[in-house]
Design a protein around this motif. Sequence first.
Motif, PDB file in Angstrom:
ATOM      1  N   THR A  61       0.827  -1.201   0.000  1.00 23.41           N
ATOM      2  CA  THR A  61       0.000   0.000   0.000  1.00 23.41           C
ATOM      3  C   THR A  61       0.858   1.246   0.000  1.00 23.41           C
ATOM      4  O   THR A  61       0.620   2.183  -0.756  1.00 23.41           O
ATOM      5  CB  THR A  61      -0.934  -0.002   1.223  1.00 23.41           C
ATOM      6  N   SER A  62       1.864   1.264   0.839  1.00 26.73           N
ATOM      7  CA  SER A  62       2.756   2.421   0.925  1.00 26.73           C
ATOM      8  C   SER A  62       3.523   2.612  -0.380  1.00 26.73           C
ATOM      9  O   SER A  62       3.675   3.728  -0.863  1.00 26.73           O
ATOM     10  CB  SER A  62       3.729   2.242   2.092  1.00 26.73           C
ATOM     11  N   LEU A  63       4.001   1.519  -0.936  1.00 24.41           N
ATOM     12  CA  LEU A  63       4.757   1.598  -2.188  1.00 24.41           C
ATOM     13  C   LEU A  63       3.872   2.087  -3.330  1.00 24.41           C
ATOM     14  O   LEU A  63       4.289   2.926  -4.131  1.00 24.41           O
ATOM     15  CB  LEU A  63       5.355   0.229  -2.527  1.00 24.41           C
ATOM     16  N   THR A  64       2.637   1.608  -3.405  1.00 22.51           N
ATOM     17  CA  THR A  64       1.702   2.051  -4.438  1.00 22.51           C
ATOM     18  C   THR A  64       1.435   3.544  -4.297  1.00 22.51           C
ATOM     19  O   THR A  64       1.429   4.274  -5.279  1.00 22.51           O
ATOM     20  CB  THR A  64       0.383   1.262  -4.345  1.00 22.51           C
ATOM     21  N   TYR A  65       1.207   4.008  -3.067  1.00 15.05           N
ATOM     22  CA  TYR A  65       0.943   5.438  -2.829  1.00 15.05           C
ATOM     23  C   TYR A  65       2.150   6.275  -3.246  1.00 15.05           C
ATOM     24  O   TYR A  65       2.000   7.300  -3.917  1.00 15.05           O
ATOM     25  CB  TYR A  65       0.603   5.683  -1.358  1.00 15.05           C
ATOM     26  N   GLN A  66       3.360   5.841  -2.884  1.00 14.52           N
ATOM     27  CA  GLN A  66       4.565   6.582  -3.247  1.00 14.52           C
ATOM     28  C   GLN A  66       4.743   6.635  -4.757  1.00 14.52           C
ATOM     29  O   GLN A  66       5.114   7.677  -5.313  1.00 14.52           O
ATOM     30  CB  GLN A  66       5.786   5.948  -2.586  1.00 14.52           C
ATOM     31  N   THR A  67       4.475   5.541  -5.432  1.00 14.38           N
ATOM     32  CA  THR A  67       4.591   5.506  -6.888  1.00 14.38           C
ATOM     33  C   THR A  67       3.561   6.432  -7.525  1.00 14.38           C
ATOM     34  O   THR A  67       3.888   7.209  -8.425  1.00 14.38           O
ATOM     35  CB  THR A  67       4.414   4.064  -7.408  1.00 14.38           C
ATOM     36  N   ASP A  68       2.311   6.347  -7.063  1.00 11.59           N
ATOM     37  CA  ASP A  68       1.268   7.239  -7.571  1.00 11.59           C
ATOM     38  C   ASP A  68       1.656   8.697  -7.355  1.00 11.59           C
ATOM     39  O   ASP A  68       1.503   9.528  -8.241  1.00 11.59           O
ATOM     40  CB  ASP A  68      -0.070   6.972  -6.873  1.00 11.59           C
ATOM     41  N   TYR A  69       2.143   9.010  -6.171  1.00  9.10           N
ATOM     42  CA  TYR A  69       2.508  10.389  -5.840  1.00  9.10           C
ATOM     43  C   TYR A  69       3.581  10.912  -6.787  1.00  9.10           C
ATOM     44  O   TYR A  69       3.479  12.034  -7.290  1.00  9.10           O
ATOM     45  CB  TYR A  69       2.989  10.468  -4.388  1.00  9.10           C
ATOM     46  N   SER A  70       4.586  10.096  -7.060  1.00  7.62           N
ATOM     47  CA  SER A  70       5.682  10.554  -7.920  1.00  7.62           C
ATOM     48  C   SER A  70       5.301  10.598  -9.398  1.00  7.62           C
ATOM     49  O   SER A  70       5.943  11.288 -10.176  1.00  7.62           O
ATOM     50  CB  SER A  70       6.923   9.684  -7.717  1.00  7.62           C
ATOM     51  N   ASN A  71       4.234   9.893  -9.784  1.00  6.78           N
ATOM     52  CA  ASN A  71       3.828   9.847 -11.188  1.00  6.78           C
ATOM     53  C   ASN A  71       2.747  10.848 -11.570  1.00  6.78           C
ATOM     54  O   ASN A  71       2.309  10.859 -12.721  1.00  6.78           O
ATOM     55  CB  ASN A  71       3.331   8.443 -11.549  1.00  6.78           C
ATOM     56  N   HIS A  72       2.297  11.666 -10.631  1.00  4.52           N
ATOM     57  CA  HIS A  72       1.198  12.593 -10.900  1.00  4.52           C
ATOM     58  C   HIS A  72       1.535  13.996 -10.421  1.00  4.52           C
ATOM     59  O   HIS A  72       2.395  14.178  -9.571  1.00  4.52           O
ATOM     60  CB  HIS A  72      -0.080  12.120 -10.201  1.00  4.52           C
ATOM     61  N   ARG A  73       0.801  14.948 -10.967  1.00  4.01           N
ATOM     62  CA  ARG A  73       0.932  16.323 -10.511  1.00  4.01           C
ATOM     63  C   ARG A  73       0.439  16.421  -9.068  1.00  4.01           C
ATOM     64  O   ARG A  73      -0.489  15.732  -8.683  1.00  4.01           O
ATOM     65  CB  ARG A  73       0.088  17.257 -11.375  1.00  4.01           C
ATOM     66  N   PRO A  74       1.036  17.304  -8.299  1.00  4.56           N
ATOM     67  CA  PRO A  74       0.552  17.462  -6.924  1.00  4.56           C
ATOM     68  C   PRO A  74      -0.838  18.101  -6.900  1.00  4.56           C
ATOM     69  O   PRO A  74      -1.161  18.935  -7.734  1.00  4.56           O
ATOM     70  CB  PRO A  74       1.588  18.378  -6.270  1.00  4.56           C
ATOM     71  N   LEU A  75      -1.644  17.668  -5.952  1.00  5.74           N
ATOM     72  CA  LEU A  75      -2.966  18.233  -5.749  1.00  5.74           C
ATOM     73  C   LEU A  75      -2.817  19.495  -4.916  1.00  5.74           C
ATOM     74  O   LEU A  75      -2.190  19.476  -3.868  1.00  5.74           O
ATOM     75  CB  LEU A  75      -3.859  17.221  -5.015  1.00  5.74           C
ATOM     76  N   LYS A  76      -3.400  20.580  -5.380  1.00  7.57           N
ATOM     77  CA  LYS A  76      -3.414  21.805  -4.596  1.00  7.57           C
ATOM     78  C   LYS A  76      -4.603  21.721  -3.646  1.00  7.57           C
ATOM     79  O   LYS A  76      -5.671  21.248  -4.032  1.00  7.57           O
ATOM     80  CB  LYS A  76      -3.530  23.023  -5.509  1.00  7.57           C
ATOM     81  N   VAL A  77      -4.422  22.169  -2.416  1.00  4.34           N
ATOM     82  CA  VAL A  77      -5.441  21.990  -1.386  1.00  4.34           C
ATOM     83  C   VAL A  77      -5.806  23.316  -0.755  1.00  4.34           C
ATOM     84  O   VAL A  77      -4.942  24.118  -0.412  1.00  4.34           O
ATOM     85  CB  VAL A  77      -4.942  21.007  -0.299  1.00  4.34           C
ATOM     86  N   VAL A  78      -7.119  23.529  -0.600  1.00  6.01           N
ATOM     87  CA  VAL A  78      -7.669  24.679   0.106  1.00  6.01           C
ATOM     88  C   VAL A  78      -8.602  24.117   1.169  1.00  6.01           C
ATOM     89  O   VAL A  78      -9.296  23.129   0.932  1.00  6.01           O
ATOM     90  CB  VAL A  78      -8.455  25.606  -0.851  1.00  6.01           C
ATOM     91  N   GLY A  79      -8.645  24.741   2.324  1.00  6.57           N
ATOM     92  CA  GLY A  79      -9.528  24.276   3.381  1.00  6.57           C
ATOM     93  C   GLY A  79      -8.803  23.375   4.349  1.00  6.57           C
ATOM     94  O   GLY A  79      -7.571  23.397   4.437  1.00  6.57           O
ATOM     95  N   TYR A  80      -9.568  22.565   5.056  1.00  5.29           N
ATOM     96  CA  TYR A  80      -9.015  21.754   6.129  1.00  5.29           C
ATOM     97  C   TYR A  80      -9.425  20.292   5.974  1.00  5.29           C
ATOM     98  O   TYR A  80     -10.374  19.836   6.595  1.00  5.29           O
ATOM     99  CB  TYR A  80      -9.485  22.302   7.478  1.00  5.29           C
ATOM    100  N   PRO A  81      -8.685  19.538   5.143  1.00  3.68           N
ATOM    101  CA  PRO A  81      -9.021  18.124   4.993  1.00  3.68           C
ATOM    102  C   PRO A  81      -8.549  17.333   6.203  1.00  3.68           C
ATOM    103  O   PRO A  81      -7.621  17.734   6.903  1.00  3.68           O
ATOM    104  CB  PRO A  81      -8.233  17.711   3.751  1.00  3.68           C
ATOM    105  N   SER A  82      -9.195  16.205   6.431  1.00  5.59           N
ATOM    106  CA  SER A  82      -8.651  15.244   7.390  1.00  5.59           C
ATOM    107  C   SER A  82      -7.642  14.396   6.617  1.00  5.59           C
ATOM    108  O   SER A  82      -7.607  14.424   5.385  1.00  5.59           O
ATOM    109  CB  SER A  82      -9.772  14.371   7.954  1.00  5.59           C
ATOM    110  N   ALA A  83      -6.843  13.648   7.329  1.00  6.47           N
ATOM    111  CA  ALA A  83      -5.866  12.788   6.648  1.00  6.47           C
ATOM    112  C   ALA A  83      -6.578  11.798   5.723  1.00  6.47           C
ATOM    113  O   ALA A  83      -6.146  11.577   4.589  1.00  6.47           O
ATOM    114  CB  ALA A  83      -5.015  12.046   7.672  1.00  6.47           C
ATOM    115  N   GLY A  84      -7.690  11.230   6.187  1.00  5.94           N
ATOM    116  CA  GLY A  84      -8.421  10.251   5.389  1.00  5.94           C
ATOM    117  C   GLY A  84      -9.085  10.855   4.168  1.00  5.94           C
ATOM    118  O   GLY A  84      -9.038  10.281   3.077  1.00  5.94           O
ATOM    119  N   SER A  85      -9.712  12.019   4.329  1.00  9.20           N
ATOM    120  CA  SER A  85     -10.377  12.637   3.178  1.00  9.20           C
ATOM    121  C   SER A  85      -9.355  13.108   2.151  1.00  9.20           C
ATOM    122  O   SER A  85      -9.570  12.967   0.948  1.00  9.20           O
ATOM    123  CB  SER A  85     -11.292  13.784   3.616  1.00  9.20           C
ATOM    124  N   LEU A  86      -8.237  13.637   2.607  1.00  6.30           N
ATOM    125  CA  LEU A  86      -7.197  14.098   1.688  1.00  6.30           C
ATOM    126  C   LEU A  86      -6.640  12.942   0.866  1.00  6.30           C
ATOM    127  O   LEU A  86      -6.531  13.022  -0.355  1.00  6.30           O
ATOM    128  CB  LEU A  86      -6.073  14.795   2.452  1.00  6.30           C
TER     129      LEU A  86
END
Length: 176
Positions: free
Chosen positions: A30-55
């Motif tokens: 799971t961690s490896l998949t998330y890291q790979t996805d993160y490095s392969n995509h543009r960063p998401l810009k965030v406004v407001g106050y997400p929780s860790a789960g919703s983000l």
Amino acid sequence: MARKTWLIRFALSALVVAGGLLTGCASDDTSLTYQTDYSNHRPLKVVGYPSAGSLETVQKAVWRLADGDTDGLAALAVDGKQADATARNWVKAFGAAAKEDVTADFYDEGSVRQVVVLYFAQSGQVKEIEARIGEDDTWGLTLAEPDPAEAKAKPTWAPPKPGGSGSRTSGAPSEN
């Protein structure tokens, strides 16, 4: 002979310890998949106050849109009844736009549910989604828009730009 046995036991023990250390350093899938996805995509810009789960859930949704991954998007659903059709509609409507800059404006306090408005910079499209905790106590998305027109409809209450009305701490979306 005793010295030779001792050396063999010592060498085997060293291999077991080294193997244990290497195993402890390895990432889970799971961690490896998330890291790979993160490095392969543009960063998401965030406004407001997400929780860790919703983000994390919204970030994965944008990645699945960008990849055209309807199965992966449907897998994020908290209720699978209309998830496949909705995922197909969302990918068709927003997939190309998700490959470019996306801003997620998080509303509400986010302990169990959070309304999120996605702003797709390149296309100018706006999409309201809902991240919430499902029956299995994990975060997911409400995917209940099997009608293509409903799936791509712009929310009537959302401000024209991210952060335009600020995040709310409670209550339903206000009419702007």
